[in-house]
Enzyme design. Structure first.
Site, PDB file in Angstrom:
ATOM      1  N   ASP A  13      -0.160   5.054   1.115  1.00 59.72           N
ATOM      2  CA  ASP A  13      -0.323   5.935   2.274  1.00 59.72           C
ATOM      3  C   ASP A  13      -0.395   5.143   3.573  1.00 59.72           C
ATOM      4  O   ASP A  13      -1.175   4.202   3.702  1.00 59.72           O
ATOM      5  CB  ASP A  13      -1.585   6.778   2.104  1.00 59.72           C
ATOM      6  CG  ASP A  13      -1.482   7.718   0.923  1.00 59.72           C
ATOM      7  OD1 ASP A  13      -0.793   8.744   1.045  1.00 59.72           O
ATOM      8  OD2 ASP A  13      -2.067   7.415  -0.135  1.00 59.72           O
ATOM      9  N   ASP A  30       0.859  -1.176   0.000  1.00 62.38           N
ATOM     10  CA  ASP A  30       0.000   0.000   0.000  1.00 62.38           C
ATOM     11  C   ASP A  30       0.904   1.236   0.000  1.00 62.38           C
ATOM     12  O   ASP A  30       2.091   1.163   0.328  1.00 62.38           O
ATOM     13  CB  ASP A  30      -0.897  -0.044   1.240  1.00 62.38           C
ATOM     14  CG  ASP A  30      -1.933   1.060   1.252  1.00 62.38           C
ATOM     15  OD1 ASP A  30      -2.213   1.648   0.188  1.00 62.38           O
ATOM     16  OD2 ASP A  30      -2.472   1.334   2.335  1.00 62.38           O
ATOM     17  N   ASP A  51      -2.222  -0.788   5.992  1.00 60.20           N
ATOM     18  CA  ASP A  51      -2.399  -0.166   7.299  1.00 60.20           C
ATOM     19  C   ASP A  51      -3.851  -0.012   7.735  1.00 60.20           C
ATOM     20  O   ASP A  51      -4.117   0.128   8.928  1.00 60.20           O
ATOM     21  CB  ASP A  51      -1.731   1.201   7.330  1.00 60.20           C
ATOM     22  CG  ASP A  51      -2.442   2.212   6.437  1.00 60.20           C
ATOM     23  OD1 ASP A  51      -2.713   1.889   5.257  1.00 60.20           O
ATOM     24  OD2 ASP A  51      -2.737   3.324   6.905  1.00 60.20           O
TER      25      ASP A  51
END
Length: 269
Positions: A36, A34, A210
């Protein structure tokens, strides 16, 4: 010194098993990352995130060492992924699987739902009443960022659900953002598509993410013999391993590249 309420929860306080750091050596790794919160720190606005030399260098190095079995899987568009990574034309999936670039450079772009246009107008009207929010148009989706106005989170989510139901769209909540997207794909389906193609076929998939948008990707990796790595605070998750923050992710990626180099040296000796 932070008080107990400001500290990120640990596994024990949540009654969850602790997540161990992932290994750094694999027989044949396929790596999915991922953007961000994983490769780049979360910022006040989407445009505030830019390229960083350390990140770009390790991505280029890993892409070479893994013979192309590296892909960024993000909610951002492909053009934004390229701008931030500055690492060359890596395999990538953007907008939660609605955009995908194969390792050979060919792209698969889903057609936008006709509901995106009226949804965008609805979010723009909400922005007129709340100028501190940001509306991000991605063609196949539209996002509402409220990081600078956390007190309107409930209203933003309620609006998103109502507009999605009216126009046949999917709701994709994130960290201080909610996105209305063309239905039909997610990060998990993107990983499944990559794993069915060369050079990813037959490798062990590992996904680093996240937030809740990454859970489908963790599941897809586990179903194909790999695992997920949760980056950041502890929560309920399908990931089996964990890393603390962006810096620990970059340090781990560098260790993986070092491990590949060491393995190659041992085979050559």
């Amino acid at each position: 010194m932070p008080n107990a309420e400001s500290r990120a929860p640990d596994a024990a306080s949540l009654g969850l098993p602790a997540l161990t750091p992932p290994p750094v050596r694999f027989d044949r790794l396929a790596l999915f990352l991922d953007m961000d919160g994983v490769l780049a720190p979360l910022a006040e606005t989407p445009d505030a995130v830019g390229p960083v030399a350390r990140r770009s260098a390790v991505l280029r190095r890993l892409d070479e060492r893994l013979e192309g079995r590296l892909a960024i899987v993000s909610g951002r568009t492909l053009s934004e992924i390229d701008r931030i990574s500055a690492a060359g034309p890596l395999a990538a999936s953007g907008v939660h699987g609605l955009q995908r670039r194969r390792r050979d450079g060919s792209t698969v772009i889903a057609p936008a739902s006709p509901g995106i246009a009226p949804a965008t107008r609805a979010l723009r009207a909400f922005q007129d009443a709340h100028p501190e929010v940001i509306v991000e148009e991605k063609g196949v989706s539209v996002g509402l960022h409220y990081r600078q106005a956390p007190d309107i989170a409930e209203a933003a989510l309620a609006l998103a659900r109502s507009v999605a139901a009216e126009h046949g769209l999917s709701v994709q909540p994130g960290v201080m953002v909610v996105e209305l997207k063309t239905p039909g794909s997610d990060k998990g389906s993107a990983i499944a598509a990559f794993m069915a193609e060369p050079p990813f076929q037959g490798a062990t998939p590992v996904m680093l993410g996240d937030d809740l948008t990454d859970e489908n990707a963790f599941r897809a990796a586990a179903e194909r013999g790999g695992f997920g790595v949760l980056v950041g605070p502890m929560r309920e998750t399908l990931a089996s391993h964990g890393l603390d923050n962006v810096d620990s992710v970059l340090t781990w990626l560098e260790a993986v590249a070092d491990g590949i180099d060491a393995s190659a040296g041992e085979k050559a000796a």
